[in-house]
Design a protein around this motif. Structure first.
Motif, mmCIF file in Angstrom:
data_model
loop_
_atom_site.group_PDB
_atom_site.id
_atom_site.type_symbol
_atom_site.label_atom_id
_atom_site.label_comp_id
_atom_site.label_asym_id
_atom_site.label_seq_id
_atom_site.Cartn_x
_atom_site.Cartn_y
_atom_site.Cartn_z
ATOM 1 N N TYR A 43 -81.026 -47.744 -4.813
ATOM 2 C CA TYR A 43 -80.823 -47.407 -6.252
ATOM 3 C C TYR A 43 -81.150 -48.531 -7.132
ATOM 4 O O TYR A 43 -81.924 -48.409 -8.160
ATOM 5 N N LYS A 44 -80.441 -49.785 -6.422
ATOM 6 C CA LYS A 44 -80.827 -50.866 -7.410
ATOM 7 C C LYS A 44 -82.573 -51.268 -7.627
ATOM 8 O O LYS A 44 -82.668 -51.569 -8.835
ATOM 9 N N LEU A 45 -82.965 -51.106 -6.481
ATOM 10 C CA LEU A 45 -84.640 -51.173 -6.608
ATOM 11 C C LEU A 45 -85.189 -50.227 -7.745
ATOM 12 O O LEU A 45 -86.225 -50.516 -8.453
ATOM 13 N N VAL A 46 -84.775 -48.995 -7.561
ATOM 14 C CA VAL A 46 -85.564 -47.891 -8.268
ATOM 15 C C VAL A 46 -85.198 -48.060 -9.888
ATOM 16 O O VAL A 46 -85.680 -47.512 -10.720
ATOM 17 N N THR A 47 -83.939 -48.671 -10.072
ATOM 18 C CA THR A 47 -83.662 -49.037 -11.542
ATOM 19 C C THR A 47 -83.775 -50.379 -11.872
ATOM 20 O O THR A 47 -83.687 -50.502 -13.143
ATOM 21 N N THR A 48 -84.527 -51.155 -11.117
ATOM 22 C CA THR A 48 -84.841 -52.762 -11.880
ATOM 23 C C THR A 48 -86.233 -52.942 -11.416
ATOM 24 O O THR A 48 -86.683 -54.143 -11.893
ATOM 25 N N TYR A 49 -86.764 -51.871 -10.859
ATOM 26 C CA TYR A 49 -88.535 -52.348 -10.711
ATOM 27 C C TYR A 49 -89.300 -51.150 -11.206
ATOM 28 O O TYR A 49 -89.644 -50.113 -10.806
ATOM 29 N N ASN A 50 -89.399 -51.135 -12.486
ATOM 30 C CA ASN A 50 -89.928 -50.043 -13.328
ATOM 31 C C ASN A 50 -91.197 -50.466 -13.859
ATOM 32 O O ASN A 50 -91.354 -51.436 -14.491
ATOM 33 N N GLY B 27 -77.692 -38.277 -8.458
ATOM 34 C CA GLY B 27 -76.695 -37.494 -8.913
ATOM 35 C C GLY B 27 -76.163 -38.100 -10.238
ATOM 36 O O GLY B 27 -75.078 -37.428 -10.878
ATOM 37 N N GLU B 28 -76.947 -38.879 -11.012
ATOM 38 C CA GLU B 28 -76.381 -39.520 -12.250
ATOM 39 C C GLU B 28 -77.348 -39.154 -13.452
ATOM 40 O O GLU B 28 -78.627 -39.116 -13.002
ATOM 41 N N TRP B 29 -76.822 -39.127 -14.488
ATOM 42 C CA TRP B 29 -77.790 -39.042 -15.640
ATOM 43 C C TRP B 29 -78.925 -40.097 -15.584
ATOM 44 O O TRP B 29 -78.627 -41.180 -15.315
ATOM 45 N N LEU B 30 -80.211 -39.916 -15.997
ATOM 46 C CA LEU B 30 -80.959 -40.906 -15.927
ATOM 47 C C LEU B 30 -80.619 -42.191 -16.698
ATOM 48 O O LEU B 30 -80.316 -42.327 -17.756
ATOM 49 N N PRO B 31 -80.963 -43.489 -16.052
ATOM 50 C CA PRO B 31 -80.932 -44.498 -16.806
ATOM 51 C C PRO B 31 -82.021 -44.681 -17.880
ATOM 52 O O PRO B 31 -82.839 -44.184 -17.408
#
Ligand SMILES: Nc1nc2c(c(=O)[nH]1)N[C@H]1C(S)=C(S)[C@@H](COP(=O)(O)O)O[C@H]1N2
Ligand SMILES: [Mo]
Length: 332
Positions: free
Chosen positions: A85-92, A226-230
């Motif tokens: 998760y951390k990679l998918v939300t910090t490498y964009n 499982g959560e709303w999009l960051p």
């Protein structure tokens, strides 16, 4: 001994060389961007979202630990361990918030994804400005684990949450003239510092043929893990097309236009030789500056072997017939 932050940045095993992945003009715009971003962040302040502005289906802030209720599991999800998760939300990639992969997470904190409306226009029987809630609610939310690809040879496995875009389009009744669909990202330079730089033509526009948009794999996406999009992943609503390169998956969509003619899209306009309209994942057609035959999973060590890329990113059985008879080397 002090360690230069420059060095730390460049030993990260997931980083491709920026010169490999970024048009030169864009790369050179980075330093300018950082100046603009610093000013914008100072000016925008940290305005909190007022409670009560959330749509009913988004009963919680889109933050970690707030699960989306009532999500059915899609039976055909990709197997394999989802990317961290951390990679998918910090490498964009989200140029509205910066040109480097870590910048969208850093510079999107003041973006306000609620309340949100989507304007539907053009060759459609039910045009109008719809609350995102009203577009989504009639359909059952599904979690679909898709293989996902960036242009620059990274693959990921992501559990997205959304509804099939085709179901939404059917409710709106396209006219017989509708052949294409254009999707537009919000234009909000006060919250999106990258829009102050002319690296792309703003607002970001992507387009699909109507049959691609209606294909059951095309997901109108509101969440992940499982959560709303960051914000950095395209809150509150984006596309995910698992057989195409990442840039087709337009983020933070505010406008959808049904058209007779092929829409002009931001990446195709800026680098037509490099980014075609179709952008189907295709190991047989190289990008002008790199091979697309192999890929690396995001999170794998830099020295780990690359995996062969599959036609249509492994979804050929589902989508190849959409392109029957087309020369995919020309219509790339
Ligand atoms: N509005 C907008 N949408 C966008 C982009 C962008 O810069 N702006 N980048 C695209 C690219 S190049 C990719 S690879 C994906 C990345 O999605 P992710 O950050 O969720 O992995 O978003 C796509 N959608
Ligand atoms: Mo990308």
């Amino acid at each position: 001994m002090s360690i230069s932050p420059f060095l730390i940045r460049h030993v990260r095993p997931t980083d491709p060389r920026p010169s490999e992945i970024t048009p030169k003009a864009v790369f050179e715009g980075r330093r300018e961007f950082l100046k603009v971003a610093a000013k914008t962040a100072a000016g925008a302040g940290a305005a909190a979202m007022a409670p009560g502005t959330m749509p009913a289906w988004a009963a919680s802030e889109p933050a970690r630990g707030q699960p989306i209720p009532n999500v059915a599991k899609w039976p055909r999800s990709a197997t394999g361990k989802p990317t961290d998760y951390k990679l998918v939300t910090t490498y964009n990639n989200f140029y509205e918030f910066g040109l480097d992969k870590d910048e969208p997470a850093l510079f999107s904190k003041d973006f306000k994804p609620r309340p949100w409306t989507v304007k539907i226009e053009g060759e459609i029987e039910k045009p109008g400005t719809y609350d995102l809630d009203d577009l989504i609610r009639p359909h059952a939310l599904e979690e679909r684990v898709y293989r996902f690809r960036c242009v620059e040879a990274w693959s990921m496995i992501v559990p997205w949450v959304g509804v099939p875009l085709g179901d939404v389009i059917k409710r709106l009744n396209p006219t017989a003239k509708a052949k294409y669909v254009a999707f537009e990202t919000v234009y909000r330079p006060t919250e999106m510092p990258g829009q102050k730089l002319a690296v792309l033509k703003w607002p970001y526009v992507e387009g699909l043929r109507l049959d691609e948009a209606m294909h059951p794999l095309t997901l109108l996406t509101v969440g992940m893990y499982g959560e709303w999009l960051p914000n950095q992943n395209g809150a509150p609503v984006r596309l995910v097309m698992p057989w195409k390169y990442g840039f087709k998956s337009v983020k933070s969509v505010v406008r959808i236009v049904f058209t007779e003619n092929r829409p002009v899209t931001s990446w195709n306009l800026s680098q037509p030789r490099e980014y075609g309209f179709y952008a189907n994942v295709n190991p047989a057609v190289d990008h002008p500056r790199w091979s697309q035959a192999k890929e690396r999973r995001l999170g794998d060590a830099f020295f780990s072997p690359r995996q062969p890329t599959l036609p249509f990113n492994g979804y050929a059985e589902d989508v190849a017939q959409l392109y029957a008879g087309m020369d995919l080397a020309k219509l790339f």
